[in-house]
Design an enzyme around this catalytic site. Sequence first.
Site, PDB file in Angstrom:
ATOM      1  N   GLY A  11      -8.835   4.904   1.142  1.00 29.90           N
ATOM      2  CA  GLY A  11      -7.928   5.646   2.019  1.00 29.90           C
ATOM      3  C   GLY A  11      -7.615   4.969   3.331  1.00 29.90           C
ATOM      4  N   GLY A  13      -5.124   2.419   3.643  1.00 25.16           N
ATOM      5  CA  GLY A  13      -3.763   1.910   3.745  1.00 25.16           C
ATOM      6  C   GLY A  13      -3.402   0.824   2.754  1.00 25.16           C
ATOM      7  N   LYS A  14      -4.142   0.689   1.653  1.00 24.36           N
ATOM      8  CA  LYS A  14      -3.828  -0.349   0.667  1.00 24.36           C
ATOM      9  C   LYS A  14      -2.450  -0.152   0.043  1.00 24.36           C
ATOM     10  CE  LYS A  14      -7.227   0.121  -2.214  1.00 24.36           C
ATOM     11  NZ  LYS A  14      -7.776   1.382  -1.649  1.00 24.36           N
ATOM     12  N   THR A  15      -2.127   1.098  -0.311  1.00 19.17           N
ATOM     13  CA  THR A  15      -0.843   1.353  -0.973  1.00 19.17           C
ATOM     14  C   THR A  15       0.310   1.148  -0.002  1.00 19.17           C
ATOM     15  OG1 THR A  15      -1.965   2.973  -2.372  1.00 19.17           O
ATOM     16  CG2 THR A  15       0.437   2.978  -2.399  1.00 19.17           C
ATOM     17  N   LYS A  31      -1.141  -1.415 -10.290  1.00 18.09           N
ATOM     18  CA  LYS A  31      -2.464  -0.862 -10.004  1.00 18.09           C
ATOM     19  C   LYS A  31      -3.171  -0.682 -11.343  1.00 18.09           C
ATOM     20  CE  LYS A  31      -5.124   2.419  -7.367  1.00 18.09           C
ATOM     21  NZ  LYS A  31      -5.140   3.361  -6.261  1.00 18.09           N
ATOM     22  N   GLU A  98      -3.162  -3.834  -6.780  1.00 16.16           N
ATOM     23  CA  GLU A  98      -3.932  -2.988  -5.861  1.00 16.16           C
ATOM     24  C   GLU A  98      -5.215  -2.487  -6.520  1.00 16.16           C
ATOM     25  OE1 GLU A  98      -3.704   1.215  -3.390  1.00 16.16           O
ATOM     26  OE2 GLU A  98      -1.852   0.383  -4.226  1.00 16.16           O
ATOM     27  N   ALA A 100      -8.740  -0.076  -6.739  1.00 13.82           N
ATOM     28  CA  ALA A 100      -8.960   1.380  -6.689  1.00 13.82           C
ATOM     29  C   ALA A 100     -10.216   1.652  -5.881  1.00 13.82           C
ATOM     30  CB  ALA A 100      -9.100   1.941  -8.105  1.00 13.82           C
ATOM     31  N   GLY A 101     -10.028   1.969  -4.600  1.00  9.12           N
ATOM     32  CA  GLY A 101     -11.178   2.195  -3.732  1.00  9.12           C
ATOM     33  C   GLY A 101     -11.633   0.916  -3.055  1.00  9.12           C
ATOM     34  N   PRO A 182       1.385  -0.447  12.135  1.00  6.65           N
ATOM     35  CA  PRO A 182       1.112   0.575  13.143  1.00  6.65           C
ATOM     36  C   PRO A 182       0.917   1.946  12.507  1.00  6.65           C
ATOM     37  CG  PRO A 182       3.457   0.111  13.076  1.00  6.65           C
ATOM     38  CD  PRO A 182       2.810  -0.857  12.130  1.00  6.65           C
TER      39      PRO A 182
END
Length: 203
Positions: A11, A13-15, A31, A98, A100-101, A182
Amino acid sequence: MSFIIAGIHTGIGKTLCSAIICQASGYDYWKPVQAGSLEDTDSIFIQKHVNDPAVKIHPEAYRLHTSASPHIAAEIDGIKIKKENIILPKSNNKIIVETAGGLMSPFANNFFNIDLPAHLNLPVILVSNNYLGSINHTLLSVEALQRRNITIKGIVFSGEKVDSTQLFILEYTQIPLLFSIPYFDKINPETIQAFAKTISLNL
């Protein structure tokens, strides 16, 4: 070259980072493992927020119904995630992959997110965030990657900027800063597309 987007935590900001890179560079997105929210997946987020027609979104290798660590979600679904089933999609384009976690989040016994770079033979872009404890999580992530001889292309910081934290991490690790995302009051296609135009990537 394709890249793996990995995070120091879940959670962080990877996506969002993936969407920005896809928008800025026109890379495909994949993913391999999605756990939970199958009607609102990260692939769907990319589809909704990236408008470059060159970007193709490849289907997940595993789609799990429970919002939990992938190994638990897979167990609940009665399946086992196998490394040999995670194969980089064929594409004429470069691909953003991407995780997962966090890096040490398990897919199965003896198979972790951190195993993907070696398995797919891809370098990592590491996403960090500025929260209390992020220095520790970032340095541990860098150390874990380096101990496995995994190439780290660069770091992306996401969220509210804390100069002292970012400076310490960059000076200590000597890993280049690719860009900083940002904190956005509102995340929508226009926000991502506008920000993507402000960054210059040499990937």
